[in-house]
Design a protein around this motif. Structure first.
Motif, mmCIF file in Angstrom:
data_model
loop_
_atom_site.group_PDB
_atom_site.id
_atom_site.type_symbol
_atom_site.label_atom_id
_atom_site.label_comp_id
_atom_site.label_asym_id
_atom_site.label_seq_id
_atom_site.Cartn_x
_atom_site.Cartn_y
_atom_site.Cartn_z
ATOM 1 N N THR A 223 0.831 -1.207 0.000
ATOM 2 C CA THR A 223 0.000 0.000 0.000
ATOM 3 C C THR A 223 0.863 1.253 0.000
ATOM 4 O O THR A 223 0.492 2.275 -0.601
ATOM 5 C CB THR A 223 -0.942 0.006 1.225
ATOM 6 O OG1 THR A 223 -1.677 -1.223 1.273
ATOM 7 C CG2 THR A 223 -1.927 1.169 1.141
ATOM 8 N N ALA A 224 2.021 1.196 0.647
ATOM 9 C CA ALA A 224 2.947 2.333 0.639
ATOM 10 C C ALA A 224 3.453 2.601 -0.778
ATOM 11 O O ALA A 224 3.522 3.762 -1.216
ATOM 12 C CB ALA A 224 4.117 2.065 1.583
ATOM 13 N N ILE A 225 3.794 1.525 -1.497
ATOM 14 C CA ILE A 225 4.206 1.688 -2.900
ATOM 15 C C ILE A 225 3.069 2.296 -3.710
ATOM 16 O O ILE A 225 3.277 3.190 -4.536
ATOM 17 C CB ILE A 225 4.626 0.328 -3.493
ATOM 18 C CG1 ILE A 225 5.861 -0.202 -2.780
ATOM 19 C CG2 ILE A 225 4.893 0.452 -4.994
ATOM 20 C CD1 ILE A 225 6.225 -1.620 -3.163
ATOM 21 N N LEU A 226 1.861 1.788 -3.461
ATOM 22 C CA LEU A 226 0.680 2.315 -4.150
ATOM 23 C C LEU A 226 0.489 3.796 -3.856
ATOM 24 O O LEU A 226 0.159 4.581 -4.753
ATOM 25 C CB LEU A 226 -0.550 1.521 -3.703
ATOM 26 C CG LEU A 226 -1.911 1.938 -4.257
ATOM 27 C CD1 LEU A 226 -1.965 1.742 -5.769
ATOM 28 C CD2 LEU A 226 -3.023 1.135 -3.579
ATOM 29 N N ALA A 227 0.698 4.197 -2.610
ATOM 30 C CA ALA A 227 0.494 5.592 -2.215
ATOM 31 C C ALA A 227 1.523 6.524 -2.848
ATOM 32 O O ALA A 227 1.170 7.568 -3.408
ATOM 33 C CB ALA A 227 0.551 5.706 -0.691
ATOM 34 N N ILE A 228 2.803 6.146 -2.770
ATOM 35 C CA ILE A 228 3.868 7.029 -3.251
ATOM 36 C C ILE A 228 3.908 7.071 -4.772
ATOM 37 O O ILE A 228 3.951 8.150 -5.384
ATOM 38 C CB ILE A 228 5.238 6.587 -2.695
ATOM 39 C CG1 ILE A 228 5.220 6.551 -1.166
ATOM 40 C CG2 ILE A 228 6.331 7.529 -3.197
ATOM 41 C CD1 ILE A 228 4.836 7.856 -0.514
ATOM 42 N N LEU A 229 3.884 5.887 -5.404
ATOM 43 C CA LEU A 229 3.961 5.842 -6.866
ATOM 44 C C LEU A 229 2.582 6.026 -7.508
ATOM 45 O O LEU A 229 2.417 6.844 -8.405
ATOM 46 C CB LEU A 229 4.568 4.517 -7.327
ATOM 47 C CG LEU A 229 6.052 4.300 -7.051
ATOM 48 C CD1 LEU A 229 6.491 2.938 -7.567
ATOM 49 C CD2 LEU A 229 6.887 5.403 -7.699
ATOM 50 N N GLY A 230 1.602 5.257 -7.044
ATOM 51 C CA GLY A 230 0.299 5.245 -7.699
ATOM 52 C C GLY A 230 -0.568 6.447 -7.410
ATOM 53 O O GLY A 230 -1.486 6.746 -8.183
ATOM 54 N N SER A 231 -0.297 7.156 -6.306
ATOM 55 C CA SER A 231 -1.091 8.340 -5.987
ATOM 56 C C SER A 231 -0.269 9.618 -6.057
ATOM 57 O O SER A 231 -0.539 10.494 -6.869
ATOM 58 C CB SER A 231 -1.719 8.192 -4.587
ATOM 59 O OG SER A 231 -2.757 7.239 -4.597
ATOM 60 N N ALA A 232 0.757 9.737 -5.209
ATOM 61 C CA ALA A 232 1.479 11.006 -5.099
ATOM 62 C C ALA A 232 2.230 11.384 -6.373
ATOM 63 O O ALA A 232 1.888 12.365 -7.052
ATOM 64 C CB ALA A 232 2.436 10.944 -3.911
ATOM 65 N N LEU A 233 3.253 10.614 -6.727
ATOM 66 C CA LEU A 233 4.091 10.982 -7.873
ATOM 67 C C LEU A 233 3.332 10.903 -9.190
ATOM 68 O O LEU A 233 3.488 11.771 -10.067
ATOM 69 C CB LEU A 233 5.322 10.070 -7.924
ATOM 70 C CG LEU A 233 6.326 10.246 -6.780
ATOM 71 C CD1 LEU A 233 7.450 9.226 -6.889
ATOM 72 C CD2 LEU A 233 6.896 11.666 -6.777
#
Length: 294
Positions: A223-233
């Protein structure tokens, strides 16, 4: 560097990168659901993305464009806040590959909403594309041609609503937020949803799950990968692409997203049938006509 990105080649490279990231987001959501509820996965995704963009875009809090707050609020809630919950809820029943296929509807809703609310000028061919896309969606939503699975339809409609949210948000950014930078838009829009997601997350049993569930840390990592890559960046890049090219082109990353999602689904032993592929091809034909300008 910016000049290289703001070129035809740069636009397509950015579109491909976004497609690969967002195409992988469905399998990441699925892995997040191994330990957490769909609400917790969505809330954790939003909260971590907010913390990340609030840090890298902190300078924008010193000069918030108050005349654009309503548009930023709408883009934040509609484009960033609602879809994660709908997508993750849908994946509690549907395979990630199927959800990825339905995501191809984003350009259709972008055009449809642009025509109705933002005076977007389009050709007859584009309207035909909308009709074909709707036909493909209806066909895809029939898990069996002889028998309609009502539960599958309900969860599929959640994905359809989420794609409409993305289409609406893209039009808001293109029509009202052109003068703001992509990072500024992303920072402020996530500020409207991220803190509330954090409050919701920690008011439940999230910390207890982190201490007791055997897959908690792996689900947290996905979920952290999803948040940083999939949402933020990726949202920063997406907002930049909208500003450079327009909402229709930017949302065309959904051409490739389903292919990536299907590949991940196959790797994860999901069943992708000829029915799903044919429905996807019908929708792709519609999206192609929606984007055709000449």
């Amino acid at each position: 560097m910016i000049k290289r990105i703001d070129s035809p080649l740069g636009h397509w490279v950015l579109l491909l990168i976004l497609s690969l990231i967002w195409g992988s987001s469905f399998i990441l959501m699925k892995r997040g659901l191994d330990a957490f509820s769909f609400e917790q996965v969505a809330a954790l995704r939003l909260f971590m993305a907010f913390l990340f963009v609030a840090w890298i875009g902190r300078k924008f809090y010193r000069n918030i464009p108050t005349d654009k707050l309503w548009q930023l609020f709408l883009a934040g809630v509609i484009g960033n806040g609602i879809p994660p919950f709908l997508f993750t809820k849908a994946q509690t029943y549907l395979d990630s590959g199927i959800v990825g296929i339905l995501n191809v509807l984003v350009p259709l809703f972008t055009l449809f909403i642009g025509v109705i609310f933002y005076n977007l000028k389009v050709k007859l061919l584009n309207y035909i594309g909308i009709v074909i896309g709707i036909i493909g969606t209806i066909y895809l939503l029939l898990p069996d041609i002889q028998e309609l699975n009502e539960k599958a339809l309900l969860y599929s409609l959640m994905v359809v609503v989420a794609t409409a949210c993305y289409g609406w948000s893209a039009n808001i950014i293109k029509a009202h937020l052109q003068e703001l930078s992509a990072l500024q838009i992303t920072t402020i829009t996530f500020t409207f949803v991220g803190p509330w997601a954090g409050i919701y997350l920690f008011s439940g049993d999230f910390l207890e799950i982190m201490q007791t569930h055997p897959k908690a840390w792996s689900s947290f990592g996905y979920t952290a990968i999803l948040a940083i890559l999939g949402s933020a960046l990726s949202v920063i890049a997406f907002n930049k692409l909208i500003k450079m090219t327009g909402a229709i082109f930017a949302t065309s990353c959904t051409y490739i997203i389903p292919i990536v999602a299907i590949l991940w689904g196959v790797i994860d032993n999901e069943i992708i049938t000829a029915h799903h592929i044919s429905g996807f091809m019908i929708i792709i034909a519609g999206v192609y006509l929606v984007n055709k300008r000449n």
